[in-house]
Design a protein around this motif. Structure first.
Motif, PDB file in Angstrom:
ATOM      1  N   ASP A 102     -20.157  80.878 -12.829  1.00  0.00           N
ATOM      2  CA  ASP A 102     -20.503  79.888 -13.853  1.00  0.00           C
ATOM      3  C   ASP A 102     -21.848  80.263 -14.451  1.00  0.00           C
ATOM      4  O   ASP A 102     -22.809  80.524 -13.726  1.00  0.00           O
ATOM      5  CB  ASP A 102     -20.589  78.485 -13.247  1.00  0.00           C
ATOM      6  CG  ASP A 102     -19.209  77.912 -12.949  1.00  0.00           C
ATOM      7  OD1 ASP A 102     -18.274  78.233 -13.698  1.00  0.00           O
ATOM      8  OD2 ASP A 102     -19.085  77.162 -11.964  1.00  0.00           O
ATOM      9  N   VAL A 103     -21.889  80.320 -15.764  1.00  0.00           N
ATOM     10  CA  VAL A 103     -23.129  80.653 -16.462  1.00  0.00           C
ATOM     11  C   VAL A 103     -23.430  79.514 -17.421  1.00  0.00           C
ATOM     12  O   VAL A 103     -22.567  79.105 -18.199  1.00  0.00           O
ATOM     13  CB  VAL A 103     -22.982  81.978 -17.248  1.00  0.00           C
ATOM     14  CG1 VAL A 103     -24.248  82.283 -18.018  1.00  0.00           C
ATOM     15  CG2 VAL A 103     -22.610  83.116 -16.322  1.00  0.00           C
ATOM     16  N   VAL A 134     -19.811  91.819 -17.836  1.00  0.00           N
ATOM     17  CA  VAL A 134     -19.067  92.247 -19.014  1.00  0.00           C
ATOM     18  C   VAL A 134     -19.262  91.266 -20.159  1.00  0.00           C
ATOM     19  O   VAL A 134     -19.447  91.653 -21.299  1.00  0.00           O
ATOM     20  CB  VAL A 134     -17.565  92.398 -18.679  1.00  0.00           C
ATOM     21  CG1 VAL A 134     -16.773  92.763 -19.923  1.00  0.00           C
ATOM     22  CG2 VAL A 134     -17.362  93.447 -17.597  1.00  0.00           C
ATOM     23  N   GLY A 135     -19.205  89.984 -19.867  1.00  0.00           N
ATOM     24  CA  GLY A 135     -19.358  88.992 -20.912  1.00  0.00           C
ATOM     25  C   GLY A 135     -18.973  87.629 -20.399  1.00  0.00           C
ATOM     26  O   GLY A 135     -18.623  87.452 -19.236  1.00  0.00           O
ATOM     27  N   SER A 136     -19.065  86.656 -21.273  1.00  0.00           N
ATOM     28  CA  SER A 136     -18.725  85.295 -20.871  1.00  0.00           C
ATOM     29  C   SER A 136     -17.892  84.625 -21.955  1.00  0.00           C
ATOM     30  O   SER A 136     -18.026  84.926 -23.133  1.00  0.00           O
ATOM     31  CB  SER A 136     -19.997  84.480 -20.601  1.00  0.00           C
ATOM     32  OG  SER A 136     -20.765  84.370 -21.779  1.00  0.00           O
ATOM     33  N   VAL A 137     -17.010  83.738 -21.494  1.00  0.00           N
ATOM     34  CA  VAL A 137     -16.202  82.935 -22.394  1.00  0.00           C
ATOM     35  C   VAL A 137     -16.447  81.473 -22.059  1.00  0.00           C
ATOM     36  O   VAL A 137     -16.887  81.137 -20.962  1.00  0.00           O
ATOM     37  CB  VAL A 137     -14.689  83.265 -22.290  1.00  0.00           C
ATOM     38  CG1 VAL A 137     -14.389  84.605 -22.898  1.00  0.00           C
ATOM     39  CG2 VAL A 137     -14.198  83.188 -20.870  1.00  0.00           C
ATOM     40  N   GLU A 138     -16.140  80.624 -23.003  1.00  0.00           N
ATOM     41  CA  GLU A 138     -16.459  79.209 -22.839  1.00  0.00           C
ATOM     42  C   GLU A 138     -15.584  78.531 -21.787  1.00  0.00           C
ATOM     43  O   GLU A 138     -16.061  77.720 -21.006  1.00  0.00           O
ATOM     44  CB  GLU A 138     -16.313  78.492 -24.189  1.00  0.00           C
ATOM     45  CG  GLU A 138     -16.902  77.106 -24.190  1.00  0.00           C
ATOM     46  CD  GLU A 138     -16.923  76.504 -25.576  1.00  0.00           C
ATOM     47  OE1 GLU A 138     -16.809  75.268 -25.676  1.00  0.00           O
ATOM     48  OE2 GLU A 138     -17.069  77.258 -26.562  1.00  0.00           O
ATOM     49  N   GLU A 139     -14.294  78.862 -21.735  1.00  0.00           N
ATOM     50  CA  GLU A 139     -13.381  78.158 -20.840  1.00  0.00           C
ATOM     51  C   GLU A 139     -12.808  79.083 -19.780  1.00  0.00           C
ATOM     52  O   GLU A 139     -12.475  80.230 -20.058  1.00  0.00           O
ATOM     53  CB  GLU A 139     -12.214  77.568 -21.638  1.00  0.00           C
ATOM     54  CG  GLU A 139     -12.624  76.529 -22.646  1.00  0.00           C
ATOM     55  CD  GLU A 139     -11.423  76.029 -23.448  1.00  0.00           C
ATOM     56  OE1 GLU A 139     -10.277  76.320 -23.048  1.00  0.00           O
ATOM     57  OE2 GLU A 139     -11.652  75.365 -24.460  1.00  0.00           O
TER      58      GLU A 139
END
Length: 181
Positions: free
Chosen positions: A41-42, A3-8
């Motif tokens: 983790d990306v 779906v997507g990624s966020v920094e934290e």
């Protein structure tokens, strides 16, 4: 499906908690996502989303158009048939609509919104339900045919019902009556 990624990680957890939280109330005993969620983790600087963008993506409707605008010549039956649903299903999605008085331009719900990430909640509830008073008819030859007389007026009773209700995205999908008093 990614779906997507966020920094934290904290931002992700906050978004997921908010998605569940919108369906939770004082009676809720559990709230879980219908589908399994995998968090990985990306290591990428590109394509980072804000928490708000991720929440919008997770709540995005997956069923396509969910409404239909009435045009001249439409009938409730024809709209139901065209959307591959029963008249009772269409009525359930549009409880405030008079099916005999459709107006051009009326907007009808023809599908329920189904977000990408659905939430199932289970609530324990107690509610009161009315019990109609029993009616006992006694033949009386002194009365004219078709007439009646009340000898003792009954009163409506009440039952306290304890039930477990299951919801998906706020829509009831199951009800189990645990006890009735």
């Amino acid at each position: 499906v990614a779906v997507g990624s966020v920094e934290e990680m904290g931002a992700l957890e906050s978004v997921l908690d908010q998605l569940k939280g919108q369906y939770v109330n004082e009676n809720t005993i559990s709230a879980e996502f219908v589908d399994d969620i995998q968090v990985e983790d990306v290591y990428s600087e590109e394509g980072q989303m804000t928490a708000e963008e991720l929440q919008t993506a997770l709540m995005a409707n997956t069923t396509g158009d969910t409404t239909y605008t009435v045009v001249k010549g439409d009938t409730f039956n024809a709209i139901a048939y065209a959307n591959d649903m029963s008249v009772s299903d269409l009525k359930a999605l549009n409880p405030s609509v008079d099916i005999n008085r459709l107006m051009v331009g009326d907007v009808l719900n023809v599908k329920e919104l189904t977000p990408l990430l659905s939430v199932e909640t289970v609530d324990d509830v107690t509610y009161v339900e009315s019990i109609p008073c029993p009616v006992e008819e006694i033949k009386d030859s002194s009365l004219y045919k078709g007439s009646s007389k009340i000898i003792t007026q009954g009163v409506e009773g009440e039952a306290q019902v304890d039930a477990t209700l299951t919801y998906v995205n706020g829509q009831e999908t199951g009800r189990v009556i645990n006890s009735t008093t």
